[in-house]
Design a protein around this motif. Structure first.
Motif, PDB file in Angstrom:
ATOM      1  N   SER A 192       0.833  -1.208   0.000  1.00  0.00           N
ATOM      2  CA  SER A 192       0.000   0.000   0.000  1.00  0.00           C
ATOM      3  C   SER A 192       0.861   1.249   0.000  1.00  0.00           C
ATOM      4  N   ALA A 193       1.941   1.223   0.798  1.00  0.00           N
ATOM      5  CA  ALA A 193       2.850   2.376   0.829  1.00  0.00           C
ATOM      6  C   ALA A 193       3.505   2.594  -0.529  1.00  0.00           C
ATOM      7  N   GLY A 194       3.900   1.495  -1.190  1.00  0.00           N
ATOM      8  CA  GLY A 194       4.490   1.624  -2.520  1.00  0.00           C
ATOM      9  C   GLY A 194       3.512   2.172  -3.532  1.00  0.00           C
ATOM     10  N   ALA A 195       2.266   1.683  -3.474  1.00  0.00           N
ATOM     11  CA  ALA A 195       1.243   2.193  -4.388  1.00  0.00           C
ATOM     12  C   ALA A 195       0.961   3.666  -4.134  1.00  0.00           C
ATOM     13  N   LEU A 196       0.974   4.071  -2.853  1.00  0.00           N
ATOM     14  CA  LEU A 196       0.742   5.481  -2.526  1.00  0.00           C
ATOM     15  C   LEU A 196       1.873   6.343  -3.071  1.00  0.00           C
ATOM     16  N   PHE A 197       3.105   5.856  -2.977  1.00  0.00           N
ATOM     17  CA  PHE A 197       4.243   6.613  -3.502  1.00  0.00           C
ATOM     18  C   PHE A 197       4.123   6.799  -5.009  1.00  0.00           C
ATOM     19  N   ILE A 198       3.774   5.720  -5.721  1.00  0.00           N
ATOM     20  CA  ILE A 198       3.654   5.793  -7.182  1.00  0.00           C
ATOM     21  C   ILE A 198       2.535   6.755  -7.575  1.00  0.00           C
ATOM     22  N   ARG A 199       1.400   6.658  -6.888  1.00  0.00           N
ATOM     23  CA  ARG A 199       0.287   7.556  -7.204  1.00  0.00           C
ATOM     24  C   ARG A 199       0.660   9.007  -6.942  1.00  0.00           C
ATOM     25  N   SER A 200       1.359   9.256  -5.853  1.00  0.00           N
ATOM     26  CA  SER A 200       1.767  10.625  -5.531  1.00  0.00           C
ATOM     27  C   SER A 200       2.747  11.159  -6.570  1.00  0.00           C
ATOM     28  N   TYR A 201       3.692  10.317  -6.986  1.00  0.00           N
ATOM     29  CA  TYR A 201       4.668  10.728  -7.995  1.00  0.00           C
ATOM     30  C   TYR A 201       3.968  11.048  -9.313  1.00  0.00           C
ATOM     31  N   GLU A 202       3.035  10.178  -9.731  1.00  0.00           N
ATOM     32  CA  GLU A 202       2.307  10.415 -10.976  1.00  0.00           C
ATOM     33  C   GLU A 202       1.452  11.672 -10.876  1.00  0.00           C
ATOM     34  N   ARG A 203       0.832  11.876  -9.712  1.00  0.00           N
ATOM     35  CA  ARG A 203       0.018  13.079  -9.533  1.00  0.00           C
ATOM     36  C   ARG A 203       0.892  14.324  -9.644  1.00  0.00           C
ATOM     37  N   GLY A 204       2.088  14.275  -9.060  1.00  0.00           N
ATOM     38  CA  GLY A 204       2.989  15.414  -9.148  1.00  0.00           C
ATOM     39  C   GLY A 204       3.388  15.722 -10.581  1.00  0.00           C
ATOM     40  N   GLU A 205       3.646  14.672 -11.370  1.00  0.00           N
ATOM     41  CA  GLU A 205       3.993  14.888 -12.782  1.00  0.00           C
ATOM     42  C   GLU A 205       2.834  15.522 -13.543  1.00  0.00           C
ATOM     43  N   ARG A 206       1.616  15.032 -13.287  1.00  0.00           N
ATOM     44  CA  ARG A 206       0.457  15.592 -13.990  1.00  0.00           C
ATOM     45  C   ARG A 206       0.227  17.050 -13.614  1.00  0.00           C
ATOM     46  N   VAL A 207       0.400  17.353 -12.334  1.00  0.00           N
ATOM     47  CA  VAL A 207       0.227  18.748 -11.893  1.00  0.00           C
ATOM     48  C   VAL A 207       1.278  19.647 -12.546  1.00  0.00           C
ATOM     49  N   HIS A 208       2.533  19.172 -12.598  1.00  0.00           N
ATOM     50  CA  HIS A 208       3.590  19.974 -13.210  1.00  0.00           C
ATOM     51  C   HIS A 208       3.315  20.212 -14.700  1.00  0.00           C
ATOM     52  N   LEU A 209       2.892  19.174 -15.417  1.00  0.00           N
ATOM     53  CA  LEU A 209       2.572  19.344 -16.838  1.00  0.00           C
ATOM     54  C   LEU A 209       1.415  20.310 -17.031  1.00  0.00           C
ATOM     55  N   ALA A 210       0.415  20.234 -16.148  1.00  0.00           N
ATOM     56  CA  ALA A 210      -0.715  21.161 -16.249  1.00  0.00           C
ATOM     57  C   ALA A 210      -0.270  22.598 -16.007  1.00  0.00           C
ATOM     58  N   MET A 211       0.650  22.797 -15.050  1.00  0.00           N
ATOM     59  CA  MET A 211       1.143  24.147 -14.771  1.00  0.00           C
ATOM     60  C   MET A 211       1.959  24.676 -15.944  1.00  0.00           C
ATOM     61  N   VAL A 212       2.818  23.832 -16.521  1.00  0.00           N
ATOM     62  CA  VAL A 212       3.643  24.263 -17.664  1.00  0.00           C
ATOM     63  C   VAL A 212       2.761  24.625 -18.852  1.00  0.00           C
ATOM     64  N   SER A 213       1.712  23.841 -19.077  1.00  0.00           N
ATOM     65  CA  SER A 213       0.822  24.120 -20.207  1.00  0.00           C
ATOM     66  C   SER A 213       0.058  25.427 -20.022  1.00  0.00           C
ATOM     67  N   ARG A 214       0.007  25.915 -18.772  1.00  0.00           N
ATOM     68  CA  ARG A 214      -0.678  27.180 -18.500  1.00  0.00           C
ATOM     69  C   ARG A 214       0.292  28.344 -18.337  1.00  0.00           C
ATOM     70  N   GLY A 215       1.549  28.120 -18.713  1.00  0.00           N
ATOM     71  CA  GLY A 215       2.516  29.214 -18.736  1.00  0.00           C
ATOM     72  C   GLY A 215       3.431  29.304 -17.544  1.00  0.00           C
ATOM     73  N   TYR A 216       3.482  28.281 -16.700  1.00  0.00           N
ATOM     74  CA  TYR A 216       4.358  28.329 -15.525  1.00  0.00           C
ATOM     75  C   TYR A 216       5.816  28.345 -15.971  1.00  0.00           C
ATOM     76  N   ALA A 217       6.592  29.300 -15.432  1.00  0.00           N
ATOM     77  CA  ALA A 217       7.989  29.443 -15.827  1.00  0.00           C
ATOM     78  C   ALA A 217       8.910  29.539 -14.615  1.00  0.00           C
ATOM     79  N   GLY A 218       8.504  28.953 -13.495  1.00  0.00           N
ATOM     80  CA  GLY A 218       9.369  28.942 -12.313  1.00  0.00           C
ATOM     81  C   GLY A 218       8.947  29.862 -11.205  1.00  0.00           C
ATOM     82  N   SER A 219       7.907  30.654 -11.408  1.00  0.00           N
ATOM     83  CA  SER A 219       7.420  31.554 -10.363  1.00  0.00           C
ATOM     84  C   SER A 219       5.902  31.618 -10.422  1.00  0.00           C
ATOM     85  N   MET A 220       5.303  31.754  -9.255  1.00  0.00           N
ATOM     86  CA  MET A 220       3.850  31.813  -9.163  1.00  0.00           C
ATOM     87  C   MET A 220       3.394  33.268  -9.200  1.00  0.00           C
TER      88      MET A 220
END
Length: 253
Positions: A192-220
């Protein structure tokens, strides 16, 4: 910084302390803690006055004492450490209730308890009267490195997301009759801990891609420009200012 983020440490209110800009409260608490730490441990009366000052702030903020005392329990590990110091420290010994205690250890325990408790109490008051989102804006206003502010922002926001994910996974396990009764069930928990880590990592990647697609350039982007008047700075620094007077008296007397 996005939408507001309520937290269990925050208590909604309309007191003068709640109304202060977050960066003034952050600076005031930091200065207060520095003054408390700088106070000689032998000036016991000074720490009593510091507690009175914090009590006055708590009264002005209209935060109930039970609310604050409950959150001071986070200090318990430090209290346990301080209790052990008189027994393990070296140097001159003194008999107290039939026990041989170190004089330096007793002073060290008092130093840790007094200064630690006051610092934690000040931090709890800050968290009780300031929303997390406002604290992040305050840190940004105080010119903290933007990268650190962003890391803190994501940590706060996605800490609760991961906690909810853990809760849902626990419910799913229990709905299938799982009960962690011994070492035999550790394998399931590890998976369960391993699955939680993988899900969290994938969620982080998706969030980062969504931010980049909206113009994120290193500052909020800063949506709310928080400012403070001279009167608000004066009101906020009443606490560390009074504490500084007490500290100076503690060194002189």
């Amino acid at each position: 910084m996005g939408a507001g983020h309520a937290h269990r440490l925050y208590r909604h209110g309309h007191s003068p302390v709640h109304a202060l800009p977050p960066h003034t409260k952050l600076a005031a608490v930091f200065c207060f803690v520095v003054v408390v730490v700088s106070t000689p441990r032998e000036a016991m009366w000074a720490f009593g006055l510091y507690a009175v000052l914090l009590g006055a702030v708590a009264y002005a903020s209209r935060v109930p004492p039970p609310f604050l005392l409950k959150r001071l329990l986070i200090e318990v590990p430090f209290v346990a450490f301080a209790v052990l110091m008189p027994f393990v420290a070296e140097g001159e010994r003194v008999d107290v209730l039939g026990m041989s205690l170190s004089v330096n250890g007793l002073w060290g325990a008092w130093n840790v308890l007094a200064k630690g408790t006051l610092g934690v109490a000040a931090s709890v008051l800050l968290a009780s009267t300031t929303e997390l989102r406002s604290l992040l804006l305050g840190l940004q206003r105080l010119k903290l490195p933007p990268l650190l502010v962003q890391i803190a922002s994501f940590m706060i926001r996605y800490g609760d997301v991961i906690t909810d994910e853990m809760r849902r996974m626990k419910i799913a396990r229990e709905s299938r009759g799982f009960e962690a009764r011994g070492v035999q069930q550790w394998g399931v928990l590890a998976k369960s801990a391993g699955a939680l880590f993988i899900r969290s990592y994938e969620r982080g990647e998706r969030v980062h891609l969504a931010m980049v697609s909206r113009g994120y350039a290193g500052s909020m982007p800063v949506i709310d420009e928080v400012t403070a008047s001279r009167a608000q700075w004066t009101y906020a620094f009443a606490l560390p200012g009074a504490a500084l007077v007490v500290c100076l008296l503690g060194w002189m007397l």
